[in-house]
Design a protein around this motif. Structure first.
Motif, PDB file in Angstrom:
ATOM      1  N   GLU A 114      -5.487   4.174   7.581  1.00  0.00           N
ATOM      2  CA  GLU A 114      -5.144   3.136   6.603  1.00  0.00           C
ATOM      3  C   GLU A 114      -4.282   2.054   7.236  1.00  0.00           C
ATOM      4  OE1 GLU A 114      -5.666   1.717   2.655  1.00  0.00           O
ATOM      5  OE2 GLU A 114      -6.640   3.247   3.876  1.00  0.00           O
TER       6      GLU A 114
ATOM      7  N   ARG B  35      -6.551  -0.015   9.542  1.00  0.00           N
ATOM      8  CA  ARG B  35      -7.497  -0.823   8.770  1.00  0.00           C
ATOM      9  C   ARG B  35      -6.838  -2.041   8.148  1.00  0.00           C
ATOM     10  NH1 ARG B  35      -9.836  -1.101   3.606  1.00  0.00           N
ATOM     11  NH2 ARG B  35      -8.361   0.384   2.712  1.00  0.00           N
ATOM     12  N   ARG B  36      -5.634  -1.858   7.649  1.00  0.00           N
ATOM     13  CA  ARG B  36      -4.955  -2.953   6.948  1.00  0.00           C
ATOM     14  C   ARG B  36      -4.044  -3.778   7.859  1.00  0.00           C
ATOM     15  NH1 ARG B  36      -5.159  -2.596   1.329  1.00  0.00           N
ATOM     16  NH2 ARG B  36      -6.088  -0.675   0.504  1.00  0.00           N
TER      17      ARG B  36
ATOM     18  N   VAL C 101       1.083   5.586  -0.369  1.00  0.00           N
ATOM     19  CA  VAL C 101       0.272   6.787  -0.147  1.00  0.00           C
ATOM     20  C   VAL C 101       1.030   8.009  -0.633  1.00  0.00           C
ATOM     21  CG1 VAL C 101      -1.063   5.882   1.789  1.00  0.00           C
ATOM     22  CG2 VAL C 101       1.159   6.926   2.224  1.00  0.00           C
TER      23      VAL C 101
ATOM     24  N   VAL D 115       0.859  -1.184   0.000  1.00  0.00           N
ATOM     25  CA  VAL D 115       0.000   0.000   0.000  1.00  0.00           C
ATOM     26  C   VAL D 115       0.894   1.233   0.000  1.00  0.00           C
ATOM     27  CG1 VAL D 115      -1.771   1.273   1.256  1.00  0.00           C
ATOM     28  CG2 VAL D 115      -1.769  -1.229   1.269  1.00  0.00           C
TER      29      VAL D 115
END
Length: 611
Positions: A238, A241-242, A226, A224
């Motif tokens: 984020e 959440r991950r 950003v 991921v």
């Protein structure tokens, strides 16, 4: 006027938008001219023309009250002590000319057009405050108050990277040399993976992999990434959440650095990342309850530090998720493996990731159709343990019984039948249930099982115009708390007659509108802001209307959240009832704007469905 009486200065300091700008008070006060109106007298009797003038001046009601009327003399709005007129004002869909008449003896303070222009240079929000567009007003106030910290502001060190063909031993040596806990894996300035300490422990040392093996054999692919312009709170959400601890940061698409959980935890203390980590390590349900109960105070600190209300809601929801998951894991450790596939479902504000400092439970269990009687007993025990654990952790039992330990524990086939029944024969009760169950998200277990159910439900809703009409009718029953003349209407009955219910009359109406629009387009989004944005993209509503509702939701939710923090700090139970008199004049004005946006959106929906 040359004199500057103390009472004038004190009064002006409490009038929006001057209240936050003490340096502007004296010049504004010196420019004021005094006017008197008798009851029934018009503010501009000689010219007979309407407001606003061009250029326009401002009038402040020092005492008494005036009525703002249309060309036929019908009263559109009342304004009293500390309120303004003379500028463009929007009544309904658009700004309209108006006349002003005293409804009781009045003392007015007038600022000329020249004084208003000079004042606008000293008071940044004056333009937005006097705007006839409620959406523009709310966008401006949010821009002024929102924290601006971005990932770029963290001062990230220059990135250290490696190629996918390099030996693992070389990567480990480079990490040790530069004292970093991860390495982005790059090919031609493109990130293809990331190698972390955890990867080295689990995929190299633990299995005794040859250290000459290439990095690509053990790296985590498709990490991921950003952008450096992302706000710190959004990056934090984020990560939570991950369940990750590192994210590559890009600038114009190129690697600019890596942000770690430690980087974010140093920006705020205490920190939700640490709380989520502690929940994941809790040894028993009592430990889960003890840790989770510290959540509201932690979130209150973030509110006071200026955290964006949208990101705060996501953090609160993810803390609830982490609490739920750990309770499920502890129960499974004692009960043994689940007999069939299942998904623990969150409904309502938890599913939408829009919780505040307080929340009750809204959950259910989705079970595979292969379930038998023994399996039913296993899942009942699971539901009892988790729901009781959530109650002990501060998430009280749902007053309406929407919990997995109740009737909301069904196979996929039964869930689908239930939804189909609601849509085939809609009534107020089925609409009420759907308002909760259409906000559905898997917190633990088989995510695809939950997603398949949600896809079926969305398709059914889109094809059932009658049901959507009932849902639309239900969504406009929660009216914003403003009366005929734009005065606040407080709750009535018992202890409830103490303020504006910002959940029932402010947040829920927008959530309902977003849900209806999402179902119209069979849109998969659950978060209300994301639903509104997606609805605009799908041309279900206009981009302007969606943006207005998003900013109205943020403002109302922020006022409610700050009220809850005040009660928590005072040792009182947080609630949703805010007394209008406890708000500043500026906040009362913007709250009226937000409620006006909601009311117009409800009227538009009612016209669309011919309600």
């Amino acid at each position: 006027m040359t004199d500057l009486p103390d009472d004038l200065t004190r009064f002006l300091a409490g009038v929006a938008p001057f209240e936050n700008h003490p340096d502007a008070i004296a010049p504004a006060a010196r420019a004021i001219e005094i006017r008197y109106l008798r009851e029934g007298q018009a503010a501009r009797p000689d010219s007979g023309t309407t407001f606003p003038e061009d250029p326009w001046s401002l009038y402040i009601v020092r005492s008494g009250a005036v009525a703002l009327c249309d060309s036929d003399g019908r009263v559109l709005e009342r304004r009293g002590e500390g309120e303004l007129f003379g500028h463009p004002i929007r009544f309904g869909q658009q700004a309209a000319p108006y006349t002003v008449q005293a409804v009781e003896d009045c003392l007015l303070w007038q600022l000329s057009a020249v004084a208003v222009r000079a004042l606008a240079e000293r008071v940044p929000e004056l333009e937005a405050f006097l705007s006839s567009d409620p959406g523009a007003r709310l966008r401006r106030v949010e821009a002024l108050r929102t924290r601006r910290e971005r990932l770029a502001d963290l001062g990230l060190r220059s990135p250290v990277s490696i190629g996918p063909d390099a030996p693992v031993a070389e990567a480990a040596a480079r990490m040790a040399e530069h004292q970093v806990s991860c390495l982005p894996v790059v090919v031609d300035d493109r990130i293809v993976g990331i190698l972390t300490d955890r990867d080295l422990r689990g995929r190299v040392v633990a299995v005794r992999l040859d250290p000459d093996s290439p990095v690509e054999a053990v790296m985590t692919t498709e990490p991921v990434c950003v952008d450096q312009e992302l706000k710190i709170e959004a990056a934090l959400v984020e990560m939570i959440r991950r369940g990750i601890h590192h994210m590559p940061v890009l600038a114009d698409g190129r690697l600019a650095g890596v942000v770690s959980a430690g980087d974010l935890m140093r920006t705020q203390s205490p920190h939700p990342l640490r709380l989520v980590r502690d929940l994941a390590r809790a040894s028993d349900a009592d430990a889960v309850a003890r840790i989770a109960r510290s959540g509201p105070a932690l979130l209150a600190g973030l509110v006071e530090a200026g955290t964006d209300v949208t990101q705060l809601g996501r953090m609160a929801g993810l803390i609830t998720d982490a609490t739920t998951r750990r309770l499920i894991e502890l129960a499974e450790a004692e009960l043994g493996p689940a007999p069939v596939r299942y998904a623990w479902l969150a409904f309502g504000s938890q599913a939408r990731l829009e919780q505040g400092l307080i929340s009750d439970q809204d959950n259910g269990l989705l079970l595979d159709d292969a379930l038998d009687a023994d399996g039913e007993a296993w899942f009942l025990e699971l539901a009892e343990r988790v729901c009781n654990g959530l109650d002990a952790a501060g998430y009280v039992f749902c007053p309406g019984g929407v919990m997995a330990k109740g009737r909301w524990r069904m196979t996929r086939h039964r869930w689908r039948e239930t939804f189909s029944g609601w849509m085939a024969e809609p009534d107020p009760k089925s609409v009420m249930h759907c308002s909760i169950f259409f906000d559905l998200r898997a917190v633990h277990g088989d995510v695809e099982l939950a997603e398949s159910l949600r896809r079926d439900v969305l398709e059914q809703a889109r094809s059932s115009e009658i049901f959507r009409r009932f849902l639309a009718a239900g969504s406009v029953t929660h009216r914003p708390p403003i009366g005929v003349f734009r005065q606040f209407v407080q709750e009535t009955g018992g202890d409830a007659s103490k303020g504006l219910n910002l959940k029932k009359r402010g947040v829920i109406p927008i959530v309902d509108l977003a849900r209806v629009h999402a179902l119209e387009g069979a849109l998969p989004e659950v978060h209300s802001e994301e639903r509104l944005r997606a609805a605009a993209k799908a041309e279900v509503i206009t981009e302007r209307d969606a943006d207005d509702l998003v900013h109205a939701l943020r403002f109302i939710a922020d006022i409610r959240l700050r009220h809850q923090v005040e009660r928590l700090r005072a040792g009182e139970k947080p609630d949703h009832l805010v007394a209008p008199d406890a708000l500043s004049g500026l906040h009362r004005r913007y709250l009226r704007s937000a409620f006006g946006i909601v009311r117009e959106a409800q009227q538009a929906l009612a016209q669309r469905y011919v309600l």
